[in-house]
Design a protein around this motif. Sequence first.
Motif, PDB file in Angstrom:
ATOM      1  N   ARG A   1       0.835  -1.206   0.000  1.00  0.00           N
ATOM      2  CA  ARG A   1       0.000   0.000   0.000  1.00  0.00           C
ATOM      3  C   ARG A   1       0.864   1.247   0.000  1.00  0.00           C
ATOM      4  O   ARG A   1       0.597   2.215  -0.728  1.00  0.00           O
ATOM      5  N   GLU A   2       1.900   1.230   0.829  1.00  0.00           N
ATOM      6  CA  GLU A   2       2.810   2.372   0.896  1.00  0.00           C
ATOM      7  C   GLU A   2       3.458   2.634  -0.464  1.00  0.00           C
ATOM      8  O   GLU A   2       3.601   3.783  -0.893  1.00  0.00           O
ATOM      9  N   ALA A   3       3.841   1.563  -1.149  1.00  0.00           N
ATOM     10  CA  ALA A   3       4.490   1.708  -2.452  1.00  0.00           C
ATOM     11  C   ALA A   3       3.582   2.389  -3.459  1.00  0.00           C
ATOM     12  O   ALA A   3       4.029   3.213  -4.263  1.00  0.00           O
ATOM     13  N   LEU A   4       2.294   2.054  -3.416  1.00  0.00           N
ATOM     14  CA  LEU A   4       1.351   2.562  -4.413  1.00  0.00           C
ATOM     15  C   LEU A   4       0.698   3.886  -4.024  1.00  0.00           C
ATOM     16  O   LEU A   4       0.218   4.616  -4.889  1.00  0.00           O
ATOM     17  N   GLU A   5       0.701   4.213  -2.744  1.00  0.00           N
ATOM     18  CA  GLU A   5      -0.011   5.412  -2.309  1.00  0.00           C
ATOM     19  C   GLU A   5       0.894   6.515  -1.767  1.00  0.00           C
ATOM     20  O   GLU A   5       0.550   7.698  -1.879  1.00  0.00           O
ATOM     21  N   ASP A   6       2.019   6.146  -1.198  1.00  0.00           N
ATOM     22  CA  ASP A   6       2.824   7.136  -0.484  1.00  0.00           C
ATOM     23  C   ASP A   6       4.106   7.545  -1.192  1.00  0.00           C
ATOM     24  O   ASP A   6       4.793   8.464  -0.740  1.00  0.00           O
ATOM     25  N   THR A   7       4.497   6.846  -2.258  1.00  0.00           N
ATOM     26  CA  THR A   7       5.659   7.290  -3.021  1.00  0.00           C
ATOM     27  C   THR A   7       5.252   8.458  -3.920  1.00  0.00           C
ATOM     28  O   THR A   7       4.067   8.653  -4.205  1.00  0.00           O
ATOM     29  N   ASP A   8       6.229   9.217  -4.365  1.00  0.00           N
ATOM     30  CA  ASP A   8       5.932  10.362  -5.233  1.00  0.00           C
ATOM     31  C   ASP A   8       5.309   9.930  -6.553  1.00  0.00           C
ATOM     32  O   ASP A   8       4.545  10.688  -7.157  1.00  0.00           O
ATOM     33  N   ALA A   9       5.625   8.716  -6.995  1.00  0.00           N
ATOM     34  CA  ALA A   9       5.067   8.237  -8.257  1.00  0.00           C
ATOM     35  C   ALA A   9       3.653   7.701  -8.093  1.00  0.00           C
ATOM     36  O   ALA A   9       2.925   7.523  -9.077  1.00  0.00           O
ATOM     37  N   GLY A  10       3.247   7.426  -6.863  1.00  0.00           N
ATOM     38  CA  GLY A  10       1.909   6.922  -6.604  1.00  0.00           C
ATOM     39  C   GLY A  10       1.638   5.614  -7.308  1.00  0.00           C
ATOM     40  O   GLY A  10       2.500   4.732  -7.378  1.00  0.00           O
TER      41      GLY A  10
END
Length: 709
Positions: free
Chosen positions: A655-664
């Motif tokens: 979830r963090e990878a898909l929601e919280d990175t700048d690339a989303g």
Amino acid sequence: MTFIAQSGGEPTRPTFYQIDLVGEVIFYYLAAVAIIIFLYGAYGRVQRYTRGDEDWFDRLDGIVGRIITAVKLVGSNRPLFDRDLYAGVMHTFILWGFLTLLMGTTILAIDMDIYRPLTGESFWVGDFYLSYQFMMDAMGLLFVVGVGMAMYSRYDVRKARLWGKHTSLEDDLFIWTLFILGVGGFLLEALGILGRGFPSHETVSFVGYFIAVVLGAGGMTPEGAQAAYPVVWWLHAIHALAFVAAIPYTKPFHMLSSFANVVTRDEKAGTRLPGVPADLDATNAESIEDFSWKEILDQDACTKCGRCSSVCPAKASGRPLDPRDVILDLKAYRESLEGDGGEGEKPIIADGGTSVIDSSTMESCMSCMACMDACPVDIEHLNSFTRMNRQLVDEGAVDSNLQDVFQDVMQKGNTFGEAQRDRADWADDLEFDPTDAREQDVEYLWYVGDYPSFDERNKKVARSLARIFEEADVEWGILFDDEKYDGNDIRRIGEEFLYLELAGHHVETFEDCEFEQIVCTDPHSYNTFKNEYPEVDFAEFADDPMMPFEYDEQWNSDGEIDVKHWTQVVEELVEAGRLGLSGDELDYTVTYHDPCHLGRYNDEYEAPRELIRATGADLYEMPRSRKDSFCCGGGGGGLWMEFDEEPKPSEERLREALEDTDAGDAVEKFVVACPMCTTMFEDGRKTGDFEEDIEIVDLAELLIEAVEA
């Protein structure tokens, strides 16, 4: 009233203003009593540590260097700034404000009680006095501000990590004691300035002078200040002396114990664990007496700050583990026994709530070392946790799934229970045959590991890495059926003797081979070969008929044999141009997960990232990356157990990878560099419903795709 000697009207002030000779005598008597109570309590603490078991590691070697390092760490407050700038500033203000006030009081005592009786003069005059007063007011103000910041965090913001089952009135008393000490000192200074008619040189005491002006504007006269001064002086003096006397018995003792803890720390704590004696009568955590003196010091050094709890992935996932509570539960139990003369003893760890620590708590630990990395006073949680896990193993009280794993390793040599003769079958689909490192000299002795050898998903990783080695034209070989499970994780869940069997087998095998470096697929095996095998005293166990090895030396204690993770080796190959990568082969948007055993355990963060950049992929970092990385949930036996948790650590990470990175949600691939992580994230991808959103790829798979592109 007593005045110090004046020198031509030089700036100074009375030391016992409005206090008569009888008052001075009473003060010195009370000060002596407070110091005696302090020393008695400190002696009791030291005695408590001497009753603890001897520690396996010499923590007092190079003591001068250790103290210097500790002074730098504690003095700079560097650990406090980690992850929390506000807390770092707050603690710096409190620490250096308190130390300055302590040093100022000490300087004045030297002048009054040593220098003046010997010389008949005082150095607390003139420019020295003015500089002294300015510094004391400046640092005293920072002290009060720092304490105010602490009160704001605790009472207004109510920062969650500051509250827990062990939060008590003692915590409130400590912070209010500091606040009253700071504010009371300034009020006393202001009354003295007002009572003496605002001496012009006292403007250097800018805080006290300002408060004196405010008091005067509010209607207080010099006579009123003179009358109030003795009352406030005695309240402040008794408060301060009571604080000094209470230090060894209450929370303020952490000011001393935490420094001692930093001095005696093991810089490799967690990456290597304490061994066990060959004596089968030795116990691990049968009673509180089994804990080493350093583990007792760990308990006393805990400040209840909750940093360990706030970063623990097990706690975040709803598992019954709070690292702070475990340390403080042990401390509370130990102190209860000391208080009632040993009555009320109970098991340290067991199932069912009849013990100090419930077994499910330790089973929840992922051995990710996030708690230890976050701890500002270097508490070595994992040493105590492993001790309790060993006790569970001794009693046969471990999870049934772990019992099955132990059985598979004992009988088959691997955690899958597969036949050892099939260990190299993963290579059957390759267009070349691996070299047998037992029969031929090689540059790289490649320890493949259990999951790349037997798990279908990870076999693809092993084949990708083998093709990378072939493309780079390096000489590499494997051990075939002489390769067994490395033992890293079963050691952390308490099976120390099985770990020793595996270590002995492997070092004997390594000794029979000719190679330049050991290369590991799995960060877990990399850690244990690099940091733990060299610590084993094989001679102590070689004659044991239960141990299937005769090796009786210290293996690689001088670090002559290089042990590396494959990303470190391949980064060198890429830099040497042996894989022909130009840096623009792939155009994926990716993020990278730092494995605990590669990152936090061994401080390797750059090699995997350099390899990702070498493929041309666009790397976006997750907020929790590098040493702040969030565990996949597989460490410490988590890979082999089932937990009722929501969300799973692997799901939260995706979830963090898909929601919280700048690339989303533009992130296409979730890159890992650990077979256990691959397994956990593939599972989390399914259970968390991320199958359509992101792909899990090992870095070796990404690299071979770039090479073949």
